[in-house]
Design a protein around this motif. Sequence first.
Motif, short mmCIF file in Angstrom:
data_model
loop_
_atom_site.label_atom_id
_atom_site.label_comp_id
_atom_site.label_asym_id
_atom_site.label_seq_id
_atom_site.Cartn_x
_atom_site.Cartn_y
_atom_site.Cartn_z
N GLY A 110 -14.55 28.19 -23.27
CA GLY A 110 -13.68 28.10 -24.44
C GLY A 110 -14.48 27.98 -25.73
N LEU A 117 -12.08 34.39 -31.22
CA LEU A 117 -10.66 34.12 -31.45
C LEU A 117 -10.37 33.76 -32.90
CD1 LEU A 117 -9.85 32.03 -28.25
CD2 LEU A 117 -8.76 34.18 -28.88
N SER A 209 -8.35 35.76 -25.02
CA SER A 209 -8.15 34.52 -24.26
C SER A 209 -8.14 34.78 -22.76
CB SER A 209 -6.84 33.86 -24.69
OG SER A 209 -6.90 33.41 -26.03
N CYS A 212 -11.33 34.25 -20.83
CA CYS A 212 -11.77 32.90 -20.49
C CYS A 212 -11.36 32.55 -19.06
CB CYS A 212 -11.19 31.89 -21.49
SG CYS A 212 -11.90 30.23 -21.32
#
Length: 234
Positions: A110, A117, A209, A212
């Motif tokens: 993350g 992001l 995302s 991840c």
Amino acid sequence: MNAKSTSSPAPSGQPADDVRKPRSDGEQSRERLLLAAMRLFGQQGFSKTSTREIAQAAGTNVAAISYYFGDKAGLYQSCFSFMCAEAGGNVAAFDQPHFTLRESLEGYYGQMIAPLLNQKQEADVMLRLFFREMLEPTGLWVAEVENNIKPEHLALTRVLCRHLGLAGATDEVHRLAYAIPALCIQLLISQDVINAITPHMLSTPEAISAWCGRLVDYAEALFNAEKLRLQRKA
């Protein structure tokens, strides 16, 4: 690589724009210089980039570089300070005794993909500057390894040892700790390739995302392979 995100989360239910404090003209001028310098240093290297070019790209004058950074070397060093988060904050995202292995891996990846992001365009500039520093070292990359990358690596080995039931890191644990970030580094440095072949896989925050979760799955597979190897050896 330990690029930081400059955006701050807003309180629940409140748009980010509502809580972002307006920056002074001086702060805006300084940030424009940093971003312009990062882009030009990454494209041309330190020695081939002039302060005049940077000031022109930032829409300010050369005197502003002297005012905010002292000289070109000070500006270059400030670019790295601007890009790099303190290792402690990143380590805290994944090295917690109560975390499951999956929670630790989710925190680890993350913080690695956060720049994609939150500030994708800036993240691309940051990566290019990192690469340029590796090709034409000035000493800042060595400092980055010692001050940030090494502490994160050692923290990851602690996580792996905890879940493997080992008292200390062996060479095999270190190899695993090098392999796990390599999965994400490949994503970071191969964005041009991904955009050329499967552009939809990086086109939205949701698409980014999704990486991840998959990276966590792949890392768990690597971990389980090492755990099985240890069990067979025992």
